[in-house]
Scaffold this motif. Structure first.
Motif, PDB file in Angstrom:
ATOM      1  N   ARG A  34       0.464  -1.660   0.053  1.00  0.00           N
ATOM      2  CA  ARG A  34      -0.095  -0.043   0.189  1.00  0.00           C
ATOM      3  C   ARG A  34       0.745   1.035   0.579  1.00  0.00           C
ATOM      4  N   ARG A  35       1.815   0.994   0.580  1.00  0.00           N
ATOM      5  CA  ARG A  35       2.994   2.415   0.745  1.00  0.00           C
ATOM      6  C   ARG A  35       3.213   2.738  -0.450  1.00  0.00           C
ATOM      7  N   SER A  36       3.458   1.400  -0.652  1.00  0.00           N
ATOM      8  CA  SER A  36       4.113   1.251  -2.177  1.00  0.00           C
ATOM      9  C   SER A  36       3.885   2.304  -2.934  1.00  0.00           C
ATOM     10  N   ALA A  39       3.527   6.064  -2.901  1.00  0.00           N
ATOM     11  CA  ALA A  39       4.426   6.310  -3.102  1.00  0.00           C
ATOM     12  C   ALA A  39       4.785   6.277  -4.989  1.00  0.00           C
ATOM     13  N   ARG A  40       4.090   4.983  -5.667  1.00  0.00           N
ATOM     14  CA  ARG A  40       4.529   5.018  -7.198  1.00  0.00           C
ATOM     15  C   ARG A  40       4.145   6.323  -7.696  1.00  0.00           C
ATOM     16  N   TYR A  41       2.845   6.345  -6.793  1.00  0.00           N
ATOM     17  CA  TYR A  41       1.284   7.420  -7.275  1.00  0.00           C
ATOM     18  C   TYR A  41       1.914   9.098  -7.362  1.00  0.00           C
ATOM     19  N   LEU A  42       2.446   8.893  -6.476  1.00  0.00           N
ATOM     20  CA  LEU A  42       3.306  10.843  -6.471  1.00  0.00           C
ATOM     21  C   LEU A  42       4.611  10.785  -7.254  1.00  0.00           C
ATOM     22  N   GLY A  43       5.269   9.596  -7.513  1.00  0.00           N
ATOM     23  CA  GLY A  43       5.830  10.110  -8.362  1.00  0.00           C
ATOM     24  C   GLY A  43       5.692  10.288  -9.493  1.00  0.00           C
ATOM     25  N   TYR A  44       4.892   9.466  -9.499  1.00  0.00           N
ATOM     26  CA  TYR A  44       3.946   9.624 -11.629  1.00  0.00           C
ATOM     27  C   TYR A  44       3.441  11.007 -11.928  1.00  0.00           C
ATOM     28  N   VAL A  84      13.761  11.149  -7.983  1.00  0.00           N
ATOM     29  CA  VAL A  84      14.502  10.413  -6.718  1.00  0.00           C
ATOM     30  C   VAL A  84      13.221   9.519  -6.658  1.00  0.00           C
ATOM     31  N   LEU A  85      12.447   9.738  -6.187  1.00  0.00           N
ATOM     32  CA  LEU A  85      11.878   8.947  -5.525  1.00  0.00           C
ATOM     33  C   LEU A  85      11.295   7.931  -6.503  1.00  0.00           C
TER      34      LEU A  85
END
Length: 241
Positions: A34-36, A39-44, A84-85
């Motif tokens: 869930r955290r991953s 994080a992937r959504y925020l990076g995208y 970076v993320l």
């Protein structure tokens, strides 16, 4: 060793590195996924938000240099955080420091290349001459930055036939968009997305008609004929004449 001893020695618990199957382990794995995902959504999203801020700042920079310089800096910062993320925190193989610096620098260059390309296309009607330069420059800059950033592509591919094709496309875009911009500047203004302040001193075609002058108002009619003299009042003093 008998078969029974072999069976007792080969158990799932005795396998090194066997994944845990308890409830706590499943809960931990679910929390990690869930955290991953977050994080992937925020990076995208960071890629697009950063590039969008830079694109607007690059096109509108002459209108307010101080303001749009700050906006471009914010966009570059958002894009770098997303890089970076995605490239270092969410990957299984983290590169060394030299490669990390190359990726960060090329990501910054890529963000401005994408910003010039998208901003020049989006606001071409508003700034034709500026857009005619930003679009081909964005094509070249974004291609070079992507080749440098991609770990699986050697930087020599910049001078490959693909790089030559990109250069030809950018040159044709520059020549064609300049012609379009010149024709748009020669044509009368057809309206559209304007960033200028309208002239407040322009006359209003819908102003009410001027009120008639007092001199044109008909005055009440006056008689020019002399008044007849009024008859003298009768003298009645009690004496008969």
């Amino acid at each position: 060793m008998t078969s029974t001893q072999l069976h007792d020695a080969w158990t799932p618990e005795g396998v090194p590195g066997a994944p845990a199957t308890g409830r706590a382990a499943r809960r931990k794995a679910y929390s990690t996924r869930r955290r991953s995902l977050a994080a992937r959504y925020l990076g995208y999203v960071g890629y697009f938000v950063g590039a969008g801020l830079i694109s607007g700042a690059v096109v509108h920079h002459p209108l307010d240099p101080d303001r749009y310089t700050r906006i471009a800096g914010y966009g570059a910062l958002v894009f770098l955080v997303a890089t970076v993320l995605n490239e270092f925190l969410l990957t299984r193989e983290r590169p060394g420091l030299p490669r990390m610096l190359v990726v960060i620098g090329s990501a910054l260059l890529l963000s401005f290349g994408i910003g010039m390309l998208s901003g020049g296309l989006q606001h071409f009607d508003d700034f034709p001459a500026r857009g005619a330069v930003l679009v081909p420059a964005g094509i070249v800059v974004s291609f070079i930055a992507y080749v440098i950033k991609d770990a699986d592509t050697p930087w020599q591919r910049i001078f490959s036939p693909l790089g030559l094709a990109v250069l030809v496309v950018a040159t044709l875009a520059l020549l064609g968009l300049r012609e379009v911009a010149a024709s748009m500047n020669a044509a009368p203004d057809g309206g559209g997305h304007s960033h200028s302040t309208p002239d407040e001193t322009a006359p209003d075609d819908h102003s009410p008609a001027t009120s008639p002058s007092a001199a044109t108002t008909p005055a009440p009619a006056t008689s020019s004929e002399p008044r007849p003299a009024s008859a003298a009042p009768a003298h009645n003093d009690g004496h008969s004449h």
